[in-house]
Motif scaffolding. Structure first.
Motif, PDB file in Angstrom:
ATOM      1  N   VAL A 167       3.367   7.601  11.600  1.00 31.63           N
ATOM      2  CA  VAL A 167       1.871   7.960  11.001  1.00 31.63           C
ATOM      3  C   VAL A 167       2.154   7.899   9.280  1.00 31.63           C
ATOM      4  N   GLU A 168       3.348   7.833   8.848  1.00 32.54           N
ATOM      5  CA  GLU A 168       3.726   7.702   7.457  1.00 32.54           C
ATOM      6  C   GLU A 168       4.984   7.380   7.179  1.00 32.54           C
ATOM      7  N   ILE A 169       5.215   6.368   6.051  1.00 35.12           N
ATOM      8  CA  ILE A 169       6.530   5.925   5.631  1.00 35.12           C
ATOM      9  C   ILE A 169       6.573   6.087   4.095  1.00 35.12           C
ATOM     10  N   ASP A 170       7.361   7.109   3.647  1.00 34.21           N
ATOM     11  CA  ASP A 170       7.263   7.433   2.311  1.00 34.21           C
ATOM     12  C   ASP A 170       8.498   6.780   1.830  1.00 34.21           C
ATOM     13  N   GLU A 200      19.721   7.913  -1.829  1.00 37.16           N
ATOM     14  CA  GLU A 200      20.046   7.218  -0.607  1.00 37.16           C
ATOM     15  C   GLU A 200      18.884   7.034   0.295  1.00 37.16           C
ATOM     16  N   ASN A 201      18.092   8.082   0.095  1.00 35.99           N
ATOM     17  CA  ASN A 201      17.018   8.091   0.922  1.00 35.99           C
ATOM     18  C   ASN A 201      15.713   7.152   0.193  1.00 35.99           C
ATOM     19  N   PHE A 202      15.637   7.087  -1.025  1.00 33.84           N
ATOM     20  CA  PHE A 202      14.921   6.474  -1.880  1.00 33.84           C
ATOM     21  C   PHE A 202      15.065   5.016  -1.619  1.00 33.84           C
ATOM     22  N   PHE A 203      16.351   4.547  -1.646  1.00 40.16           N
ATOM     23  CA  PHE A 203      16.467   3.101  -1.475  1.00 40.16           C
ATOM     24  C   PHE A 203      16.345   2.818   0.144  1.00 40.16           C
ATOM     25  N   ALA A 204      16.741   3.771   0.768  1.00 43.07           N
ATOM     26  CA  ALA A 204      16.688   3.319   2.258  1.00 43.07           C
ATOM     27  C   ALA A 204      15.146   3.269   2.713  1.00 43.07           C
ATOM     28  N   GLY A 205      14.105   4.040   2.049  1.00 43.18           N
ATOM     29  CA  GLY A 205      12.821   3.987   2.121  1.00 43.18           C
ATOM     30  C   GLY A 205      12.383   2.706   1.688  1.00 43.18           C
ATOM     31  N   ILE A 206      12.614   2.140   0.381  1.00 47.24           N
ATOM     32  CA  ILE A 206      12.393   0.740   0.018  1.00 47.24           C
ATOM     33  C   ILE A 206      12.738  -0.336   1.084  1.00 47.24           C
ATOM     34  N   LEU A 207      13.930  -0.513   1.811  1.00 46.55           N
ATOM     35  CA  LEU A 207      14.438  -1.249   2.632  1.00 46.55           C
ATOM     36  C   LEU A 207      13.446  -1.264   3.919  1.00 46.55           C
ATOM     37  N   ALA A 249       0.757  -1.391   0.149  1.00 49.91           N
ATOM     38  CA  ALA A 249       0.136  -0.049  -0.108  1.00 49.91           C
ATOM     39  C   ALA A 249       0.852   1.181   0.051  1.00 49.91           C
ATOM     40  N   ILE A 250       2.075   1.049   0.149  1.00 51.29           N
ATOM     41  CA  ILE A 250       2.991   2.252   0.357  1.00 51.29           C
ATOM     42  C   ILE A 250       4.070   2.029  -0.898  1.00 51.29           C
ATOM     43  N   ILE A 251       4.624   1.139  -1.309  1.00 49.97           N
ATOM     44  CA  ILE A 251       5.433   0.978  -2.360  1.00 49.97           C
ATOM     45  C   ILE A 251       4.728   1.202  -3.959  1.00 49.97           C
ATOM     46  N   ILE A 252       3.629   0.407  -4.024  1.00 44.99           N
ATOM     47  CA  ILE A 252       2.995   0.195  -5.284  1.00 44.99           C
ATOM     48  C   ILE A 252       2.508   1.714  -5.932  1.00 44.99           C
ATOM     49  N   PRO A 253       1.588   2.429  -4.795  1.00 44.34           N
ATOM     50  CA  PRO A 253       1.055   3.738  -5.304  1.00 44.34           C
ATOM     51  C   PRO A 253       2.579   4.689  -5.735  1.00 44.34           C
ATOM     52  N   SER A 254       3.452   4.715  -4.820  1.00 47.31           N
ATOM     53  CA  SER A 254       4.732   5.403  -5.170  1.00 47.31           C
ATOM     54  C   SER A 254       5.273   5.061  -6.363  1.00 47.31           C
ATOM     55  N   ILE A 255       5.520   3.860  -6.602  1.00 50.02           N
ATOM     56  CA  ILE A 255       6.135   3.340  -8.064  1.00 50.02           C
ATOM     57  C   ILE A 255       5.203   3.946  -9.229  1.00 50.02           C
ATOM     58  N   ILE A 256       3.912   3.679  -8.936  1.00 51.87           N
ATOM     59  CA  ILE A 256       3.052   4.448 -10.093  1.00 51.87           C
ATOM     60  C   ILE A 256       3.075   5.676 -10.245  1.00 51.87           C
ATOM     61  N   LYS A 257       3.184   6.672  -9.216  1.00 50.42           N
ATOM     62  CA  LYS A 257       3.418   7.970  -9.079  1.00 50.42           C
ATOM     63  C   LYS A 257       4.792   8.365 -10.070  1.00 50.42           C
ATOM     64  N   TYR A 258       5.812   7.561  -9.757  1.00 51.05           N
ATOM     65  CA  TYR A 258       7.234   8.128 -10.264  1.00 51.05           C
ATOM     66  C   TYR A 258       7.346   7.528 -11.728  1.00 51.05           C
ATOM     67  N   ILE A 259       6.511   6.327 -12.157  1.00 55.45           N
ATOM     68  CA  ILE A 259       6.648   6.021 -13.458  1.00 55.45           C
ATOM     69  C   ILE A 259       5.733   7.009 -14.286  1.00 55.45           C
ATOM     70  N   GLY A 260       4.692   7.479 -13.433  1.00 59.53           N
ATOM     71  CA  GLY A 260       3.719   8.661 -14.402  1.00 59.53           C
ATOM     72  C   GLY A 260       4.570   9.745 -14.685  1.00 59.53           C
ATOM     73  N   TYR A 261       5.426  10.224 -13.623  1.00 55.22           N
ATOM     74  CA  TYR A 261       6.182  11.489 -13.976  1.00 55.22           C
ATOM     75  C   TYR A 261       7.188  11.231 -15.151  1.00 55.22           C
TER      76      TYR A 261
END
Length: 301
Positions: A178-181, A124-131, A74-86
């Motif tokens: 409350v949120e993990i981006d 660095e923040n992006f890959f840390a977020g995925i982990l 619910a966090i990863i998939i919407p974020s991936i869709i958003k970045y692919i869209g951009y």
């Protein structure tokens, strides 16, 4: 809040409006650059709008399936869709200005090196977020304390006698997740303030999880002073146990140390669940203080 189909209909209306504007401006016979700029703006406006509503729609669908904690998807998939869209919007803008894929690739090789170095902290923040999301390092709803020298905090100002007891305090930043981006995580602190921590710093930190999935108990220390001239040293420990009848005493009570020549400190630990430990400690302390009052004054509270 608008539902997905309502947002989608608004998107169709936006796309139709942009089409009409482009058609109208074309009848005015403007310069070719003006037409290209307008088409690029239309692609950006429409593309970003549809990207956001689709990513939000996917997030809402995945959140409805949650069981206990928010699933990582619910966090990863919407974020991936958003970045692919951009990315697709960016490619569309390039195509509007006649940039071919070969030219984009040639320019992207050099630009990639420059941006790769410039955006190193971002990546660095992006890959840390995925982990963090995929491994469950922390989860939404966790009550945690982050221990890291890069995060400023105020050391607790304890009364002097605390430094001579067996209790300790934990320095760090405490709050509820409350949120993990994919780039940062959001905490609500105990005072209600919102705090955002870059994921790279969070991943390098030690984290105390007060909502542990493995430990269901918390051990609370209690210490109370008793006057030496009022107690019976041979029976005081049993009297404290009797006062705490019904509590789960994990350790003690012990005659721990003298605070001065006239007082002795009684120390013990009780076990409680992680959610109600403050209430349990308060009730236990209340009973011991009532016992102390009874011994000192010779009467009940």
């Amino acid at each position: 809040m608008l539902k997905f189909y309502q947002k989608f209909l608004l998107g169709i209306l936006l796309a139709f409006l942009l089409f009409v504007i482009n058609a109208f401006v074309q009848t005015l016979k403007p310069s070719s650059f003006t037409l290209l700029a307008l088409r690029a703006f239309s692609i950006v406006a429409g593309g970003i709008y549809f990207t956001i509503i689709f990513s939000d729609g996917v997030r809402e669908v995945l959140e409805r399936r949650k069981t206990g904690t928010l699933p990582a998807g619910a966090i990863i998939i919407p974020s991936i869709i958003k970045y692919i869209g951009y990315i697709l919007v960016f490619i569309g803008v390039l195509a509007t200005f006649g940039v071919t894929s070969a030219e984009a690739l040639a320019g992207g090789t050099f630009a990639g090196l420059v941006f790769g170095l410039a955006l190193q902290p971002v990546l660095e923040n992006f890959f840390a977020g995925i982990l963090i999301i995929s491994t469950g390092f922390i989860s939404i709803g966790d009550h945690i304390r982050v221990l890291n020298s890069q995060i400023p905090y105020m050391a607790a100002n304890l009364p002097p006698y605390k430094y001579f007891s067996r209790e300790y305090f934990e320095q760090g930043l405490e709050g509820t997740v409350v949120e993990i981006d994919l780039f940062y995580s959001r905490l609500i602190l105990e005072n209600g303030r919102e705090y955002r921590i870059p994921n790279s710093i969070l991943l390098k930190s030690s984290v105390i999880d007060y909502t542990s999935k493995f430990s269901k108990k918390l051990y609370v220390s209690i210490r109370v002073e008793f006057p030496l001239d009022k107690i019976n040293l041979n029976t005081i420990e049993e009297e404290v146990k009797e006062a705490l009848k019904g509590f789960e005493i994990e350790e003690g009570p012990y005659l721990s140390e003298q605070s001065d020549k006239e007082h002795i400190i009684i120390l013990l630990r009780i076990a409680t669940d992680v959610d109600n430990w403050k209430k349990t400690k308060s009730e236990a302390l209340k009973r011991i203080l009532a016992l102390r009052y009874k011994i000192v004054k010779g009467q009940t509270v």
